[in-house]
Design an enzyme around this catalytic site. Structure first.
Site, PDB file in Angstrom:
ATOM      1  N   SER A 147       0.829  -1.195   0.000  1.00  0.00           N
ATOM      2  CA  SER A 147       0.000   0.000   0.000  1.00  0.00           C
ATOM      3  C   SER A 147       0.874   1.259   0.000  1.00  0.00           C
ATOM      4  O   SER A 147       1.659   1.472  -0.927  1.00  0.00           O
ATOM      5  CB  SER A 147      -0.938  -0.024   1.200  1.00  0.00           C
ATOM      6  OG  SER A 147      -1.880   1.012   1.120  1.00  0.00           O
ATOM      7  N   ASP A 212     -10.422  -4.731  -4.374  1.00  0.00           N
ATOM      8  CA  ASP A 212      -9.858  -3.719  -3.469  1.00  0.00           C
ATOM      9  C   ASP A 212     -10.694  -2.446  -3.542  1.00  0.00           C
ATOM     10  O   ASP A 212     -10.803  -1.832  -4.608  1.00  0.00           O
ATOM     11  CB  ASP A 212      -8.405  -3.445  -3.872  1.00  0.00           C
ATOM     12  CG  ASP A 212      -7.643  -2.676  -2.814  1.00  0.00           C
ATOM     13  OD1 ASP A 212      -8.254  -1.843  -2.126  1.00  0.00           O
ATOM     14  OD2 ASP A 212      -6.419  -2.920  -2.684  1.00  0.00           O
ATOM     15  N   HIS A 241      -8.252  -5.004   0.186  1.00  0.00           N
ATOM     16  CA  HIS A 241      -6.999  -4.311   0.473  1.00  0.00           C
ATOM     17  C   HIS A 241      -6.208  -4.928   1.630  1.00  0.00           C
ATOM     18  O   HIS A 241      -4.985  -4.798   1.667  1.00  0.00           O
ATOM     19  CB  HIS A 241      -7.287  -2.839   0.788  1.00  0.00           C
ATOM     20  CG  HIS A 241      -6.076  -1.953   0.743  1.00  0.00           C
ATOM     21  ND1 HIS A 241      -5.391  -1.688  -0.428  1.00  0.00           N
ATOM     22  CD2 HIS A 241      -5.415  -1.278   1.735  1.00  0.00           C
ATOM     23  CE1 HIS A 241      -4.366  -0.890  -0.167  1.00  0.00           C
ATOM     24  NE2 HIS A 241      -4.363  -0.625   1.132  1.00  0.00           N
TER      25      HIS A 241
END
Length: 438
Positions: A147, A212, A241
């Site tokens: 991320s 996601d 995610h």
């Protein structure tokens, strides 16, 4: 203005757990630290590292005796070491790698405040620790970014030329692109991964969930398209995610990638995707390829030489033919000159008789001569019928007959001449038809 936008971006991008999910315990006698409420392991070191920006960050190093590679893990924007500790242990064990994870400035028990520039200093401090304290070489280090962690990961990877590999887990194109589908990069944007990915000169693995709802899967796919050294990506259907580690394909694909990286020669850029990485070419294969290339070059050279020889021989033949043709023309002209010398009175004879060419033109065929003779006979018959009416004039008839006998050879000649004129006119027409027009 830059400080304002940086602070605003920091508020939108970083969400450190508050309070931290772990506590640090330090042995006063030995100075050794460990994380409270977790099993203490001899192969795990807990450290505090100083960054060039004056912050002190917490890091965890997991040692694997069978490892030849080291993974430097940069986590997401809403996690800390306490939440990831067990994951680090499992990854080190199953992937057979040494692993270092760290908390960004302002996360967990790291000092300072989270910011883009601080994260760049944080990963540099962790990388420096791997080299100086644990003796890891640049070509034995794999950078792993999850991320927001893809930001410092790609920033460092873009500045290292001998890095072994990069893993991007649910990465972002840039901070602003997570919120808005902008088409270009603005000066106030953060983590401009879209501009840095092309500077990475090692194999890159991208992992992203198709469901996601925080960072759309298109971020990972576009970054993968921009990679120089693409490895087979992993698009986890239904993955969101924060749960990709729960998919069996996650650890399986990571093992496959690490195995391929271990087998690949050091300092060699890997190309292709998927199975091509897990089967790097051996030295013998390289030698065979070089031999084939050499043989192909020699074969091409031989063929080109043969072509040149053929072209030379053909050109020589053409020149020889041209020379013979010229000699033939010269011989013909010399013979013609000789013939002219042996014709002293041709011109005089031509005055009293038609030329040979005219006679040839006036004799197109034996059949045509016969036709003209028959027409002459018909004319003679008509003339004889006329003579019956003037039978009393025998002398005149005799003279007419005599005159007719004299004119008979001339009439077919005039007929031949007319036919010759027709032939000449036809020949001219044919020549004109082949002339270029316009």
């Amino acid at each position: 203005m830059g400080g304002v936008t940086s602070s605003l971006a920091a508020k939108l991008a970083f969400f450190p757990p508050d309070p931290p999910s772990y506590e640090l315990v330090k042995d006063q006698s030995s100075g050794k630290m460990w994380i409270a409420n977790v099993s203490i392991k001899e192969n795990v070191d807990v450290l505090k590292l100083c960054t060039k920006r004056g912050n002190e960050i917490v890091a965890v190093y997991v040692r694997n005796p069978a490892a030849s590679l080291t993974l430097l893990y940069s986590h997401g924007n809403a996690a800390d070491l306490g939440q990831l500790y067990e994951l680090f242990i499992e990854l080190s064990l199953h992937l057979r790698v040494n692993l270092m994870g760290y908390d960004y400035s302002g996360y967990g028990h790291s000092t300072g405040k989270p910011s883009e520039q601080n994260t760049y200093a944080d990963i540099e401090a962790a990388y420096k620790c791997l080299q100086e304290m644990y003796g890891a070489k640049e070509e034995d280090i794999i950078l792993y970014g999850q991320s927001v962690g893809s930001g410092p990961t790609l920033d460092l990877a873009s500045r290292l030329n001998r890095l072994r590999a990069v893993i991007l887990h649910s990465p972002i194109l840039s901070g602003l692109r997570v919120m808005y589908p902008v088409k270009k990069t603005y000066w106030f944007d953060i983590y401009k991964n879209i501009d840095k990915i092309a500077l990475v000169n090692c194999p890159v693995l991208v992992i992203h969930g198709t469901a996601d709802d925080v960072v759309d899967c298109c971020h990972g796919k576009q970054l993968w398209e921009l990679c120089k050294e693409k490895y087979e990506p992993l698009w986890l259907t239904g993955g969101n995610h924060c749960n990709l580690e729960l998919f069996p394909a996650y650890i399986k694909h990571l093992k496959k990638f690490i195995s391929a990286i271990e087998k690949a020669p050091v300092h060699r850029n890997m190309s292709g995707q998927g199975e091509n990485h897990s089967r790097p070419p051996s030295k013998s294969t390289d030698n065979e390829s070089k031999s084939r290339i050499s043989m192909n070059c020699r074969e091409k050279f031989r063929k080109s030489t043969e072509k040149k020889d053929n072209s030379r021989s053909s050109s020589s033949d053409e020149r020889e033919k041209s020379r013979l043709s010229v000699e033939s023309n010269e011989n013909f002209l010399s013979n013609a000159d000789k013939r002219e010398k042996f014709r002293p009175s041709t011109d005089r004879r031509d005055k009293f008789r038609p030329s040979t060419d005219n006679r040839e033109k006036s004799r197109p065929s034996t059949d045509k001569r016969e036709i003209s003779r028959s027409s002459t006979d018909k004319k003679e018959k008509s003339r004889s019928s006329t003579d019956e009416r003037v039978k009393s004039r025998n002398s005149m008839d005799l003279s007419v007959k005599t005159g007719s006998s004299i004119e008979q050879p001339e009439k077919p000649r005039k007929s031949f001449d007319r036919f010759g004129d027709m032939v000449k006119s036809v020949a001219l027409c044919n020549i004109d038809c082949f002339k270029r027009t316009g």
